[in-house]
Design an enzyme around this catalytic site. Sequence first.
Site, PDB file in Angstrom:
ATOM      1  N   ILE A 136      28.460   2.660  57.254  1.00 11.65           N
ATOM      2  CA  ILE A 136      27.069   3.165  57.204  1.00 11.65           C
ATOM      3  C   ILE A 136      26.233   2.432  56.153  1.00 11.65           C
ATOM      4  CG2 ILE A 136      27.359   5.444  58.253  1.00 11.65           C
ATOM      5  CD1 ILE A 136      27.593   6.569  55.348  1.00 11.65           C
ATOM      6  N   ALA A 186      30.229  10.649  58.542  1.00  7.02           N
ATOM      7  CA  ALA A 186      30.907   9.613  57.750  1.00  7.02           C
ATOM      8  C   ALA A 186      30.709   9.942  56.270  1.00  7.02           C
ATOM      9  CB  ALA A 186      30.306   8.241  58.063  1.00  7.02           C
ATOM     10  N   TYR A 227      31.797  14.371  43.838  1.00 10.33           N
ATOM     11  CA  TYR A 227      31.738  14.592  45.290  1.00 10.33           C
ATOM     12  C   TYR A 227      30.698  15.666  45.615  1.00 10.33           C
ATOM     13  CZ  TYR A 227      33.010  16.562  49.787  1.00 10.33           C
ATOM     14  OH  TYR A 227      32.956  17.045  51.068  1.00 10.33           O
ATOM     15  N   ASN A 285      36.629  24.775  53.868  1.00  7.44           N
ATOM     16  CA  ASN A 285      37.768  23.848  53.992  1.00  7.44           C
ATOM     17  C   ASN A 285      38.228  23.719  55.440  1.00  7.44           C
ATOM     18  OD1 ASN A 285      37.625  24.453  51.076  1.00  7.44           O
ATOM     19  ND2 ASN A 285      39.453  23.153  51.049  1.00  7.44           N
ATOM     20  N   ARG A 308      44.008  21.152  38.959  1.00 15.90           N
ATOM     21  CA  ARG A 308      43.507  19.845  38.518  1.00 15.90           C
ATOM     22  C   ARG A 308      42.055  19.913  38.053  1.00 15.90           C
ATOM     23  NH1 ARG A 308      45.702  16.616  43.701  1.00 15.90           N
ATOM     24  NH2 ARG A 308      44.672  18.364  44.677  1.00 15.90           N
ATOM     25  N   GLU A 312      38.421  21.361  39.733  1.00 21.39           N
ATOM     26  CA  GLU A 312      38.774  22.202  40.883  1.00 21.39           C
ATOM     27  C   GLU A 312      37.981  23.504  40.872  1.00 21.39           C
ATOM     28  OE1 GLU A 312      41.033  22.039  43.384  1.00 21.39           O
ATOM     29  OE2 GLU A 312      42.803  20.962  42.690  1.00 21.39           O
TER      30      GLU A 312
END
Length: 304
Positions: free
Chosen positions: A52, A73, A140, A169, A263, A266
């Site tokens: 992309i 994507a 993210y 999720n 982690r 999280e």
Amino acid sequence: MKVLITGGAGFIGSHVVDECIEHNYEVVVVDNFSAGNSRNLPEDCKVYCVDINEAHLKNVFEEEKPDYVIHLAAQASVMKSFEDPIQDGLTNIIGTLKVLEYARLHCVKKVVIASSAAVYGNPQVLPVDEKFPLNPLSFYSLSKWSGERYAQLYESLYDLPSCILRFSNVYGPRQNALGEAGVVSIFINQLLNAEEMVIYGGHQTRDFIYVKDVAQACRTAMESTKTGIFNISSCSETTINELFAMTSLLAGITAEPQKYPLRQGEIEKSFLGNEKAINELGWQATHSLEEGLSETIVTYNASK
Ligand SMILES: Nc1nc2c(ncn2[C@@H]2O[C@H](COP(=O)(O)OP(=O)(O)O[C@H]3O[C@H](CO)[C@@H](O)[C@H](O)[C@@H]3O)[C@@H](O)[C@H]2O)c(=O)[nH]1
């Protein structure tokens, strides 16, 4: 009507391809095959092997003149966004911007953008709805939020209608246990291959949604006259320990996983209200976690 699906050879994208073909749309896929696989696609599906962020994306829009775009994507791993925040931003922010800009230039009727439950961080109120303030805890989630804001601005400045879908999720057949994020596929893979198992944390919760329900949500949002932000979830909360127990029970395999701490970055509790999608889009998840896990285990067993 023609739908251009970015990330169409990937886990979620390939189910969206199936869903759109089933509903008689002409489908064109754009995928760089970093996580996607041509085996996920019907043989006669038109595919452009294009990133992309490549200049060639513009030519694809020019050539195909799609009516709709479903943009899936992405760099999808929370952990990878810490390892390489620049690549995460390039794919999820700049890549999304390019898709929106070409959609505008080619008068696309509507864009569906994949966002994430991760944008909420750790909400104080559960289940969290779309009006709740956002608090990204990872690069993210920040890059996904940026993609949302670009889509909103394109809608208000240029009348490019969009639906932004905040997926909880997602799990199901074709999820890659090795590359992408996806604790369900990791657990199933490790159980079936009798590998050593690790659980990071265990008490954190996630709202698991079956990929075929998500594919339906994408097609429904594309067809809807409504625009805006929608949580796409099953509106149920499961701890990772519960998920592990359920998966091993359904697979008929017992294992003793090692326990590691949670982690960095999280989310501890993720549980999304889905009333807005039900009331405004007329979409509803139809698979329970048990049904979805059973179907997934069957397909993993079949492909072994
Ligand atoms: N990967 C992995 N995760 C594990 C393991 N054991 C426990 N977990 C935990 O299982 C939870 C879910 O992990 P992932 O499936 O990797 O997903 P995520 O970090 O919640 O992010 C996913 O969901 C987002 C929506 O909430 C998506 O936006 C994102 O792309 C991704 O799919 C996390 O708390 C993770 O630490 C393991 O062995 N491996």
